[in-house]
Each structure stands twice: as structure tokens, then as C-alpha cells.
Design a protein around this motif. Structure first.
Motif, short mmCIF file in Angstrom:
data_model
loop_
_atom_site.label_atom_id
_atom_site.label_comp_id
_atom_site.label_asym_id
_atom_site.label_seq_id
_atom_site.Cartn_x
_atom_site.Cartn_y
_atom_site.Cartn_z
N GLU A 46 0.68 -1.40 0.20
CA GLU A 46 0.00 0.01 -0.69
C GLU A 46 0.88 1.43 0.04
O GLU A 46 1.84 1.32 0.69
N GLU A 49 1.30 7.27 3.70
CA GLU A 49 0.72 7.79 4.23
C GLU A 49 0.51 9.39 3.36
O GLU A 49 0.41 10.49 2.84
N LYS A 52 -0.32 9.24 -0.14
CA LYS A 52 -1.68 9.32 -0.49
C LYS A 52 -1.79 10.79 -0.52
O LYS A 52 -2.93 11.47 -1.15
N ASP A 56 -3.56 13.30 -3.57
CA ASP A 56 -4.78 14.02 -3.37
C ASP A 56 -4.60 15.23 -3.31
O ASP A 56 -6.12 15.62 -3.91
#
Length: 83
Positions: A46, A49, A52, A56
Motif C-alpha cells: 500500500e 501516508e 496518499k 490527494d
């Protein structure tokens, strides 16, 4: 987290290369292979953070029309290369 044993077959040349890398890191071949595979699995699992959050922000700026993009051709031209 549990552990699962798997039998794998590797080319002799691959084993030779992996053994050299293991010795450089002062690890056994088994430990080096396990460490390397587990590290790769974590990277595939994955996104971080931070990544991500960055994505975003990029999506938000794109949706708002505030994202400035540059084509590959423009970048290559700017730095002296041609397609």
C-alpha cells in the motif's frame, strides 16, 4: 503474523549472486532472501501516508483547475533533448 514455508527453485547463477549480496550484508542466504522478499512485499502492499496526501493534493488542485502540468516534449526540449 504467521509464517508459511514455501519451497522455491532458483537458478544457480541467481543463488550465486544472492549469496554474494548476503555476505556483503553479513547475513545468511536464507535470511537475506527472506528480508529482501518481505521488504519488497511491504513496498507493494500500500502507498505510504505521505504519498496518499501528495496525490490527494494533486487531485484537488486538478479538480480546482490549479494544477500546472508540463508535457514530456516540453521538459525534454527545455533540457536539451528531443523526442
Amino acid at each position: 503474523m504467521g509464517k508459511t514455508k514455501k519451497l522455491i527453485e532458483l537458478d544457480d547463477k541467481a543463488i550465486e549472486i544472492l549469496e554474494k549480496q548476503a555476505k556483503l550484508q553479513k547475513r545468511s542466504l536464507k535470511n537475506y532472501i527472506e528480508f529482501t522478499l518481505e521488504d519488497a512485499a511491504v513496498r507493494f502492499s500500500e502507498p505510504s501516508e505521505a504519498y496518499k496526501t501528495m496525490m490527494d493534493d494533486i487531485i484537488k488542485r486538478d479538480e480546482e483547475g490549479n494544477l500546472k502540468t508540463t508535457s514530456v516534449a516540453e521538459v525534454l526540449a527545455k533540457y536539451g533533448r528531443k523526442l
